[in-house]
Write a protein that holds these residues in place. Sequence first.
Motif, short mmCIF file in Angstrom:
data_model
loop_
_atom_site.label_atom_id
_atom_site.label_comp_id
_atom_site.label_asym_id
_atom_site.label_seq_id
_atom_site.Cartn_x
_atom_site.Cartn_y
_atom_site.Cartn_z
N ARG B 164 0.81 -1.15 -0.04
CA ARG B 164 0.09 0.16 -0.08
C ARG B 164 0.91 1.29 0.21
O ARG B 164 2.12 1.22 0.15
CB ARG B 164 -1.01 0.06 1.26
CG ARG B 164 -0.39 0.14 2.40
CD ARG B 164 -1.42 0.05 3.65
NE ARG B 164 -0.47 -0.03 4.84
CZ ARG B 164 -0.33 0.92 5.82
NH1 ARG B 164 -1.14 2.24 5.56
NH2 ARG B 164 0.30 0.71 6.97
N SER B 165 0.37 2.39 -0.30
CA SER B 165 1.06 3.54 -0.42
C SER B 165 1.26 4.04 1.07
O SER B 165 0.79 3.61 2.02
CB SER B 165 0.42 4.60 -1.37
OG SER B 165 -0.95 4.71 -0.41
N ILE B 166 2.27 5.05 1.17
CA ILE B 166 2.54 5.59 2.51
C ILE B 166 1.39 6.76 2.94
O ILE B 166 1.02 7.47 2.13
CB ILE B 166 4.01 6.35 2.40
CG1 ILE B 166 5.12 5.46 1.88
CG2 ILE B 166 4.10 7.07 3.60
CD1 ILE B 166 6.12 6.05 1.60
N GLU B 167 1.22 6.16 4.10
CA GLU B 167 -0.13 7.02 4.62
C GLU B 167 0.14 7.57 5.88
O GLU B 167 1.02 6.97 6.56
CB GLU B 167 -1.45 6.32 4.79
CG GLU B 167 -2.05 5.77 3.28
CD GLU B 167 -3.06 4.55 3.39
OE1 GLU B 167 -3.26 4.19 4.46
OE2 GLU B 167 -3.32 4.29 2.25
N GLU B 168 -0.94 8.46 6.52
CA GLU B 168 -0.62 8.76 8.05
C GLU B 168 -1.01 7.67 8.70
O GLU B 168 -2.05 6.99 8.32
CB GLU B 168 -1.75 9.84 7.95
CG GLU B 168 -1.33 10.65 9.59
CD GLU B 168 -2.00 11.83 9.68
OE1 GLU B 168 -2.68 12.24 8.86
OE2 GLU B 168 -1.74 12.54 10.75
N PRO B 169 0.04 7.40 9.57
CA PRO B 169 -0.31 6.22 10.63
C PRO B 169 -1.74 6.36 11.55
O PRO B 169 -1.95 7.33 11.83
CB PRO B 169 0.96 6.06 11.27
CG PRO B 169 1.58 7.12 11.25
CD PRO B 169 1.14 7.92 9.92
N GLY B 170 -2.42 5.28 11.85
CA GLY B 170 -3.43 5.54 12.55
C GLY B 170 -3.09 5.55 14.12
O GLY B 170 -4.10 6.12 15.01
N GLU B 172 -0.29 7.14 15.66
CA GLU B 172 0.28 8.35 16.17
C GLU B 172 0.13 9.55 15.38
O GLU B 172 0.55 9.87 14.46
CB GLU B 172 1.68 8.15 16.24
CG GLU B 172 2.15 7.24 17.42
CD GLU B 172 3.32 6.53 17.23
OE1 GLU B 172 4.48 7.06 18.12
OE2 GLU B 172 3.77 5.64 16.56
N VAL B 173 -1.24 9.92 15.43
CA VAL B 173 -1.60 11.28 14.72
C VAL B 173 -1.04 12.48 15.10
O VAL B 173 -1.14 12.65 16.52
CB VAL B 173 -3.32 11.19 14.62
CG1 VAL B 173 -3.71 12.52 14.01
CG2 VAL B 173 -3.63 9.97 14.12
N VAL B 174 -0.42 13.11 14.39
CA VAL B 174 0.12 14.52 15.01
C VAL B 174 -0.57 15.60 14.27
O VAL B 174 -1.10 15.66 13.33
CB VAL B 174 1.64 14.54 14.66
CG1 VAL B 174 2.49 13.71 15.67
CG2 VAL B 174 2.02 14.54 13.08
N VAL B 175 -0.71 16.87 15.13
CA VAL B 175 -1.31 17.98 14.63
C VAL B 175 -0.16 18.69 13.61
O VAL B 175 -0.25 19.28 12.81
CB VAL B 175 -1.50 18.75 15.67
CG1 VAL B 175 -2.04 20.26 15.04
CG2 VAL B 175 -2.71 18.37 16.53
N ARG B 176 1.11 18.73 14.45
CA ARG B 176 2.26 19.23 13.60
C ARG B 176 3.38 18.17 13.39
O ARG B 176 3.81 17.73 14.37
CB ARG B 176 2.78 20.61 14.10
CG ARG B 176 3.92 21.15 13.59
CD ARG B 176 4.31 22.36 14.47
NE ARG B 176 5.62 22.97 13.98
CZ ARG B 176 6.20 24.02 14.29
NH1 ARG B 176 5.64 24.82 15.24
NH2 ARG B 176 7.21 24.48 13.76
N GLY B 177 3.87 17.86 12.08
CA GLY B 177 4.89 17.16 11.98
C GLY B 177 4.58 16.29 11.04
O GLY B 177 3.53 16.37 10.17
N PRO B 178 5.51 15.52 10.40
CA PRO B 178 5.37 14.48 9.07
C PRO B 178 4.18 13.85 9.15
O PRO B 178 3.96 13.17 10.36
CB PRO B 178 6.71 13.76 9.03
CG PRO B 178 7.56 14.59 10.03
CD PRO B 178 6.89 15.00 11.13
#
Lengths: 394, 540
Positions: B164-170, B172-178
């Motif tokens: 699968r493609s690179i996604e935002e992980p479920g 450790e969601v961050v407001v600011r950051g990669p």
Amino acid sequence: MRKKTCLSMVKLVLYFFMMLTLSGCLGAREINDLEIVIGMGVDKGEGGQISLTAQIVNVSSSGGRPSSSGGGGEGKPFWNVSSKGDSIFEAVRQITHMTGNRLFISHNQAVIFGNDIAAEGLQKYLDFFLRAHEMRPTALILVAEDKASDVMDTKPETEKYPALNIAKLVETYGFTSHLYKVNMKDFASSLMSGTTAQIAPLLSIVKEEESEDIYVSGMVVFKDGKMVGKLSHDEARGLLWVLGKVESGVLDVSLPDGKGKAILEIMKAKGQVTPVMEDDKITFQIKIKAETSLSEQTTTENLATNEMFEKIQEASAEIIHQEIMAAFDKSKEFNADIFGFGEMLHKKYSEQWKKIEKNWDEIYPTIQLNINAETKIIKTDLLKKPVSPKKEEK
Amino acid sequence: MLGYIFRKFLFNNSLKSKDKYMNENTDTAGSNGDPLSSDLDKNLAVIKEILRDSSDVTFHEFNFGHDRRFKGALVFINSLADKEEINKNILQPLLYDSLMLHNTVDMDFTQIDTISRNILSVTDYLKVNLLSSLLDNLLAGSAILLIHGSNEALAVRLGKGKSRSIEEPGTEVVVRGPREGFIEDVSVNIALIRRKIKDTDLCVERFVMGDKSKTDVYIVYIRSLVNPKLIEEIRRRLNRVKIEAILESGYIEQYIEDSPGSIFPTVSNCEKPDKVAAKILEGRAAILVDGTPFVLVVPMVFIESFQSVEDYYARPFFVSIIRIIRFLSYIISTLGPAIYVALTVFHQELIPTQLLISIAEGRERVPFPAILEAFLMLFAFDLLREAGVRLPKPVGQTVGIVGAIVLGQASVEAGLISPIMVIVVSATAIASFAVPAQTDSGTVLRYIYLALAGIAGGFGVIMGLLATLLHLASLRSFGTPYLWPVVPLNLAGLKDVFFRMPLWSMTKRPTAITWDDGDPYNQGPGLMPSPNTQDNSDSQ
């Protein structure tokens, strides 16, 4: 290895059981099984017995949420249970005949003694309250003008529980400094000093057409645990000046020219007492320093001038002087050392004190007070000048 | 002590099966260890025999060379290999491009090297001469080129497997950051780390683990920062693991952790490349496992659970408040119900009078003892959480609503549960989500403390706390004390515990992780920013 493991297992189990058995505080009690006592009253019953009134929180009727069963009804939020016994402990246990549960007195806020008990002497009734492990030494001591049970029956308008209301009346003494809160511990320690007289707030009931209200009408003076008299509000403040317990209050100063009044609020007060013993003459140097603010005035003249301030300060210092003297005169009348002068002498002149300690009752009325009261007006609150028509101003 | 007994028990149990397993292992390895023969048909026959029941294996035999005198065969697994790439980069050069060769250029195509150097347009290949390694590569998705007359084969890895493609992980969601997170493909994960740290010292060591799964496991670290003993220890522990399959990094975690009997994790895991890079830069080592986005990092300290990547991206003031809130929330989530029960059942005198009256009013119709009430509510909460996690999202919401209404309102109105207990349990529940890394330990501790509070009140809770503290202080993670930098106290380390000091003031790497006598500084001195006063005086 195996033996070692086995041993450590045994140790673990042992520790666990030791934790349960040796701690000695495994008194689990569900809240449902508690009768929370918030106030107690002690009166003289018939035939020399003690009549004990316990004020218990009536949980079922005071619930804030609507009960679906509707069985609770609109009862009082508290329940005053009375019982009789030869001793207080007996009476306390007698109450379980009526409540079904043991009384839980850790939250007892106030112990109110009836007039007849106070006259007889509190000493023998205090023991239970100091000894019982659930009882707090910070529970307040009060005296009712008549019967303690009547005081506890009077439901206040804003508070739910009379006992909590009474405790609040006394806790907030600082607004006027007309009374002082006395708890079990303070009372007992002054009782044990031998020379110091005890005080306790006096509760009275004002009856109006429909309602009954409780108010603190003054302080009761005890000598050796027996009630000997009463201090009025001003006399009580005179006492607090010396003890350094004045927090705030109102000084009502008549202006020297007789034109009106200046009303001062006490902001800060300090009292310092130094005993001076010269030969047989005992003098107490009392220094009072108070900071006040001008809170109200009844004249149109601008009082916020240096000359006026000085006059007002002088007059207010004179009021403090008078209050202290009034308290001292009363205490001489009762021959009760409410100020704790004896203890102060003991601390400073411990050698001489041993000789005069026994005759303190005779010496006390002869001692002199040298009062030096100073007040200072530090602010005039929000107004610089009084509200007055412009023409009257110079 | 419990952990010790637990280990003892496990060890005794596993002893018998260990010998049996070792024997089986050596038997199967014997037949696959044979070298390849130079006879193509023989080789193919052997492979066919081994993979006889697999229908997705393609054996493609062909002749090639300008005169078609060489015989070769391509073996690959349909489902794994990229056929287009095979056609373009192997078959086409071999079959057609070799036709164009001039007669005079007479190459000996029985040599594998000749083919790979002159004909094929591939880079990712491997020469194999053992049957076992041939099979390993075949099963890993390589196309195997066998040539008649050569006792070597070429394993060509072509194309990437489906990922699968690179996604935002479920997690450790961050407001600011990669926003990027690791994926299941380990080579992509390593690339993500390499993109963060472009340093020649960044080492990537490969292990193949699992007798059946043959999973790629990588240790990633920076050679100049890491303590060599740590890497040695990781290698030792990884080599110890002889299991059939590794399906997730959690398998490895459970075989290499220091205290398997402890409720506290001593190996951290995370899903974010920036976090892993930061930890590698502190001298830690990451363990990447193919097939999972969760990367293990060792050593782990307890404080790490309360730190988030975002703490370092935001300015320090707000972060410091959040830190303290996280610590508080961990305390609430473990001790909340226990303290409530201890206070209301054992120490009613400690509750302010008005509050006690409120609690008594709430409990008036409740038929259960407080301890049972607390257990019921906690059980219901954990039940709801578990049900909500496993269900599809729309249904999960329904469960949440039903749970909230039934637990929160109906049970109070029915007089089964007191409203204050609902408040306590819901506060506990919310607090338990604030420190995700310690959710497991927090949940276990919550029940233990609650039981202790029910048995012995505040005394029991204190005993439990003491035991926990002793246990935490005795834990080690790959040689690092678990409570570092608090126990043993390290002032430089404390800059990043209860408060997060400005980045320019945290000039040293964590000493308990590197244990290094070398240069501990990760930045130059005096980096505190300030206006350039020199310029100002010039302009005046």
